[in-house]
Structures are given as structure tokens and as C-alpha cells.
Design a protein around this motif. Sequence first.
Motif, short mmCIF file in Angstrom:
data_model
loop_
_atom_site.label_atom_id
_atom_site.label_comp_id
_atom_site.label_asym_id
_atom_site.label_seq_id
_atom_site.Cartn_x
_atom_site.Cartn_y
_atom_site.Cartn_z
N ILE A 3 4.13 -4.15 -6.67
CA ILE A 3 3.49 -2.84 -6.60
C ILE A 3 2.03 -3.07 -6.24
O ILE A 3 1.34 -3.83 -6.91
CB ILE A 3 3.61 -2.07 -7.92
CG1 ILE A 3 5.08 -1.82 -8.24
CG2 ILE A 3 2.82 -0.76 -7.86
CD1 ILE A 3 5.32 -1.13 -9.56
N GLU A 5 -1.89 -1.58 -5.09
CA GLU A 5 -2.82 -0.47 -5.27
C GLU A 5 -3.55 -0.21 -3.96
O GLU A 5 -3.94 -1.14 -3.26
CB GLU A 5 -3.83 -0.80 -6.36
CG GLU A 5 -3.19 -0.97 -7.72
CD GLU A 5 -4.20 -1.38 -8.79
OE1 GLU A 5 -5.34 -1.73 -8.45
OE2 GLU A 5 -3.83 -1.32 -9.97
N GLU A 16 -0.57 3.93 -6.07
CA GLU A 16 0.22 2.70 -6.06
C GLU A 16 1.44 2.89 -5.18
O GLU A 16 1.96 3.99 -5.06
CB GLU A 16 0.67 2.34 -7.48
CG GLU A 16 -0.48 2.03 -8.40
CD GLU A 16 -0.03 1.76 -9.82
OE1 GLU A 16 1.13 2.08 -10.17
OE2 GLU A 16 -0.83 1.23 -10.59
N LYS A 17 1.90 1.78 -4.60
CA LYS A 17 3.06 1.84 -3.71
C LYS A 17 3.87 0.57 -3.89
O LYS A 17 3.34 -0.53 -3.91
CB LYS A 17 2.58 1.97 -2.26
CG LYS A 17 3.65 1.99 -1.23
CD LYS A 17 4.15 3.36 -0.98
CE LYS A 17 5.12 3.36 0.18
NZ LYS A 17 5.85 4.55 0.29
N LYS A 39 -6.04 -1.43 1.01
CA LYS A 39 -5.32 -2.14 -0.04
C LYS A 39 -6.33 -2.77 -0.97
O LYS A 39 -7.25 -3.47 -0.55
CB LYS A 39 -4.42 -3.21 0.59
CG LYS A 39 -3.49 -3.89 -0.37
CD LYS A 39 -2.61 -4.86 0.40
CE LYS A 39 -1.59 -5.50 -0.45
NZ LYS A 39 -0.76 -6.44 0.31
N SER A 42 -5.77 -6.49 -6.82
CA SER A 42 -5.54 -6.25 -8.23
C SER A 42 -5.11 -7.52 -8.92
O SER A 42 -4.54 -8.43 -8.31
CB SER A 42 -4.50 -5.15 -8.42
OG SER A 42 -3.33 -5.45 -7.70
#
Length: 75
Positions: A3, A5, A16-17, A39, A42
Amino acid sequence: MPIFEFVCKSCNKPFEKLLLAGRETKVTCPVCNCDEVEKKISAPFLPSSVGRPANDCATPSCAGGSKEGGCQPGG
């Protein structure tokens, strides 16, 4: 599952994707549908037990892993 961010460059909303490996998908902002997104970097998720010795107890009464006072190995 990876996932990631993102932040939309148009409306500045973070989101989030889930991106599956090997599948190229165009990421768009879920708020304004803009495809200009950045992007974010994280920190990786690590379970709380990673990096802690097996006999280290996480309870405050253990005072750093001491078994005094009923602390059991492994927390």
C-alpha cells in the motif's frame, strides 16, 4: 500487500492506494480525479516484536525486560 501513500498535486489531498506488483496502473486522486500525484516515501511496517529480544517484556512494570514482578518471557 504493498500500500503506497500519495498526495494529489492539484487538491493536495493525501490518499493510499494498493498497487500489485507487475501491474502498471495509472494512479488518480480519488477526490478530484487528477492524474498528477506524487508518491510519498513511507516507513515500512514492522511488527512490534521485530528488533526486540525474545525475553524482553513490553509491559511498563517489567522495567526493561526484568522478570521481577511476574513478567513472563515474550511479553
